[in-house]
Design an enzyme around this catalytic site. Structure first.
Site, mmCIF file in Angstrom:
data_model
loop_
_atom_site.group_PDB
_atom_site.id
_atom_site.type_symbol
_atom_site.label_atom_id
_atom_site.label_comp_id
_atom_site.label_asym_id
_atom_site.label_seq_id
_atom_site.Cartn_x
_atom_site.Cartn_y
_atom_site.Cartn_z
ATOM 1 N N ARG A 394 34.365 -34.961 -29.980
ATOM 2 C CA ARG A 394 34.271 -33.817 -30.877
ATOM 3 C C ARG A 394 33.066 -34.042 -31.789
ATOM 4 O O ARG A 394 32.679 -35.193 -32.040
ATOM 5 C CB ARG A 394 35.544 -33.676 -31.711
ATOM 6 C CG ARG A 394 36.812 -33.530 -30.872
ATOM 7 C CD ARG A 394 38.047 -33.523 -31.765
ATOM 8 N NE ARG A 394 39.281 -33.338 -30.999
ATOM 9 C CZ ARG A 394 40.026 -34.337 -30.522
ATOM 10 N NH1 ARG A 394 39.642 -35.603 -30.750
ATOM 11 N NH2 ARG A 394 41.126 -34.094 -29.837
ATOM 12 N N LYS A 419 40.912 -37.292 -34.206
ATOM 13 C CA LYS A 419 41.928 -36.304 -34.562
ATOM 14 C C LYS A 419 43.309 -36.947 -34.497
ATOM 15 O O LYS A 419 43.647 -37.627 -33.537
ATOM 16 C CB LYS A 419 41.854 -35.110 -33.611
ATOM 17 C CG LYS A 419 42.656 -33.911 -34.055
ATOM 18 C CD LYS A 419 42.382 -32.709 -33.167
ATOM 19 C CE LYS A 419 43.143 -31.493 -33.644
ATOM 20 N NZ LYS A 419 42.878 -30.305 -32.785
ATOM 21 N N HIS A 482 31.854 -28.003 -28.687
ATOM 22 C CA HIS A 482 33.155 -28.146 -28.038
ATOM 23 C C HIS A 482 33.098 -27.681 -26.583
ATOM 24 O O HIS A 482 33.898 -28.134 -25.750
ATOM 25 C CB HIS A 482 34.210 -27.355 -28.812
ATOM 26 C CG HIS A 482 35.529 -28.069 -28.905
ATOM 27 N ND1 HIS A 482 35.713 -29.218 -29.641
ATOM 28 C CD2 HIS A 482 36.735 -27.808 -28.317
ATOM 29 C CE1 HIS A 482 36.960 -29.624 -29.526
ATOM 30 N NE2 HIS A 482 37.602 -28.803 -28.727
ATOM 31 N N ARG A 485 32.401 -30.610 -24.486
ATOM 32 C CA ARG A 485 33.636 -31.401 -24.323
ATOM 33 C C ARG A 485 34.501 -30.794 -23.207
ATOM 34 O O ARG A 485 35.000 -31.517 -22.331
ATOM 35 C CB ARG A 485 34.391 -31.433 -25.648
ATOM 36 C CG ARG A 485 35.766 -32.093 -25.620
ATOM 37 C CD ARG A 485 36.331 -32.079 -27.037
ATOM 38 N NE ARG A 485 37.764 -32.329 -27.090
ATOM 39 C CZ ARG A 485 38.319 -33.541 -27.158
ATOM 40 N NH1 ARG A 485 37.542 -34.611 -27.142
ATOM 41 N NH2 ARG A 485 39.631 -33.675 -27.232
ATOM 42 N N HIS A 508 43.871 -36.615 -26.391
ATOM 43 C CA HIS A 508 44.924 -35.609 -26.526
ATOM 44 C C HIS A 508 46.272 -36.291 -26.799
ATOM 45 O O HIS A 508 46.572 -37.340 -26.213
ATOM 46 C CB HIS A 508 45.058 -34.774 -25.243
ATOM 47 C CG HIS A 508 43.932 -33.801 -25.066
ATOM 48 N ND1 HIS A 508 43.611 -33.242 -23.849
ATOM 49 C CD2 HIS A 508 43.046 -33.277 -25.960
ATOM 50 C CE1 HIS A 508 42.593 -32.416 -23.989
ATOM 51 N NE2 HIS A 508 42.233 -32.424 -25.257
ATOM 52 N N TYR A 517 42.831 -27.578 -18.307
ATOM 53 C CA TYR A 517 41.592 -27.606 -17.539
ATOM 54 C C TYR A 517 41.838 -27.352 -16.055
ATOM 55 O O TYR A 517 40.909 -27.023 -15.313
ATOM 56 C CB TYR A 517 40.871 -28.944 -17.742
ATOM 57 C CG TYR A 517 40.426 -29.135 -19.172
ATOM 58 C CD1 TYR A 517 39.403 -28.366 -19.713
ATOM 59 C CD2 TYR A 517 41.056 -30.058 -20.004
ATOM 60 C CE1 TYR A 517 39.004 -28.513 -21.032
ATOM 61 C CE2 TYR A 517 40.660 -30.224 -21.326
ATOM 62 C CZ TYR A 517 39.638 -29.444 -21.836
ATOM 63 O OH TYR A 517 39.260 -29.593 -23.134
#
Length: 537
Positions: A394, A419, A482, A485, A508, A517
């Site tokens: 990110r 994150k 993003h 990414r 994640h 995805y």
């Protein structure tokens, strides 16, 4: 399709459309007519005018005359184009009449009370807003009565149906305003409304376009916001075609230097910091909460209840048109203050939460990523794009990366406090090393991998670099950090990498986030044969 002329009346007039003089075409709906017009050279459809238009030349008139039996030229410019003489001036005293498609159209003096009384008693008669225009169902009895009443004062006037249609449209548009923002000008399309006209004349560099019949004025956020507020005060039906501009207009600006301005409470900022929220989250919470408390600046903080909170959320959704994620951010920030900071009751959970949109991520192809890197000559900018794509970081994680976080021996980079306050390792691609060494030799950063004048790079600078690179590479999409990414994850999946590994590389928390995805990749889908392709025609 039959090539005979269609028995339809077509109204023609000159218009200025997108800085070009065109011939506007209006005719009653007819499927065959529409299909034949579509075959004409350089024909275009205008959503604004709700009509077809052609080049303003003799060839267009000749082409239309081969399709339609009746062409009506409704202005002097189009009559001159067709080689017709100028029209006579409309008489002032005669009663105008024209029969068309089973109706009788009339135009009388507005103040002729006896004529109005007579016409109102006829069966199936309609008066257009006391304008003097009338439309009456044609019968033998009605025709005889009108002829007997007006006698030699009747004058045949073929334009009447068109004039009435125009009048009715203008009347209905009286309280409707369409706004188009383009090239630093605001175009206002509205019916003849004296209040709107008077207000527009107060706008900077206002101008009336007599051909297209619309007003324009110079765009400025304050002026545009004033016009929006005027429309709201007058309860006008407003349609704005530019959503970002409208969002900025509806966002209320508060002067932070004014005596009544409320800053985010210090105890909320302290609580966020003590609970180890990220700096980005702290900024977002404080910003939206400041907007909330200044929205209700006349109400004491302790007196704000569920009603005021719901009113603010309604303002965000209906007026500012924020995204569901911003709406959720506002809900969380407000709940945090009243429940975590003040220890308030759980009643604040009554706030409505939005249904989150389930959008598929936008991705770039391998060729597009290659072109972005290849066309970027600045060594720092090139490396930023390379690392964003080849690690899936990110942008907030990228600007926090320090030189010490790069592990060349194990070909990886450690992402610290990503994150969710989680550390993780990401790949350091072999081809990145050459680009990295050139950058380090040229820029010699001290602590952080990317620095500007010996301070951290900003996320805004990263976004600008990526966006510019996308434009330079000829990519029509709005490219964001993003998106790189998303592209990295999708390309890994297309290479056959297990979803569990991709989850760990991206950081994640749930495998459900990574599986999105699978809906983006073309792997497998391109190998499916569509049953329609098996049909033999």
């Amino acid at each position: 399709m039959c090539n005979s002329k269609l028995n339809l009346v077509v109204n023609l007039n000159m218009v200025k459309h997108r800085e070009e003089i065109r011939l506007k075409i209006r005719f009653p709906y007819d499927a065959e007519a529409g299909e034949r017009v579509k075959l004409l050279k350089d024909r275009r459809w205008s959503q604004t005018m709700r009509a077809w238009h052609l080049p303003f030349d003799k060839d267009s008139v000749d082409a239309l005359s081969n399709i339609f039996q009746h062409l009506e030229f409704n202005d002097e410019e189009s009559r001159a184009l067709a080689g017709l003489p100028a029209t006579e001036q409309k008489p002032k005293d005669d009663v105008l009449i024209w029969k068309h498609e089973g109706y009788i159209y009339l135009k009388i003096k507005v103040n002729d009370l006896r004529a109005r009384s007579f016409l109102s008693k006829l069966e199936m008669s309609r008066n257009y807003y006391s304008s003097g225009y009338w439309k009456i169902k044609e019968t033998e009895a009605v025709t005889e009565a009108i002829t007997k009443r007006f006698g030699s004062g009747l004058l045949q006037w073929p334009k009447l149906p068109y004039e009435i249609e125009q009048y009715e449209t203008e009347h209905q548009m009286r309280n409707k305003v369409t706004v188009v923002v383009s090239e630093k000008r605001v175009r206002v399309i509205a019916g003849r409304n004296p209040e709107i006209i008077a207000f527009l004349k107060t706008m900077p560099f206002h101008k009336w376009d007599p051909v297209n019949k619309w007003w324009t004025f110079a765009y400025g956020e304050n002026q545009f916001r004033a016009f929006i507020e005027f429309c709201r005060d007058k309860k006008l039906e407003l349609l704005v075609d530019n959503v970002p501009v409208l969002k900025r207009a509806f966002k209320r600006n508060y002067d932070k230097n004014s005596p009544g301005y409320r800053s985010c409470p210090a105890e909320m900022l302290e609580k966020l910091q003590n609970m180890r929220y990220s700096q980005r989250t702290i900024e977002q919470y404080c910003s939206i909460f400041e907007e909330f408390i200044n929205y209700h600046r006349k109400v004491a903080l302790e007196d704000i209840g569920t009603k005021e909170i719901q009113e603010f959320i309604r303002y965000l959704v209906q007026e500012r048109m924020v995204s569901p994620s911003t709406q959720n951010l506002a809900v969380n920030a407000i709940k945090f203050y009243y429940e975590k900071v003040l220890g308030g009751p759980r009643r604040f959970i009554e706030i409505d939460r939005p249904r989150m949109e389930k959008k598929l991520p936008e991705v770039l192809s391998l060729r597009e990523v290659h072109d972005m890197i290849e066309t970027t000559k600045n060594q720092k900018h090139k490396l930023i794009i390379v690392i964003l794509y080849s690690t899936g970081m990110r942008r907030g994680e990228l600007i926090q990366t320090k030189l010490a976080d790069i592990d060349r021996e194990n070909m990886r980079i450690i992402v610290r406090s990503g994150k969710g306050k989680k550390d993780r390792y990401v790949q350091l691609a072999k081809r990145t090393l050459d680009c990295l060494d050139k950058y380090l030799e040229l820029y010699k950063p001290q602590e952080y991998l990317f620095e500007g004048e010996h301070v951290q790079y900003s996320t805004a600078s990263i976004a600008k670099i990526v966006q510019t690179a996308g434009k330079r590479a000829g990519i029509e999409k709005h490219v964001t950090p993003h998106m790189l990414r998303h592209s990295y994850a999708t390309h890994l999946l297309e290479q056959g990498v297990d979803t569990r590994y991709i989850k760990d590389l991206l950081g994640h928390a749930s495998i459900k986030t990574t599986t999105i995805y699978e809906h983006v990749t073309h792997k497998g889908i391109n190998n499916i044969e569509n049953p329609f392709d098996k049909m033999d025609f």
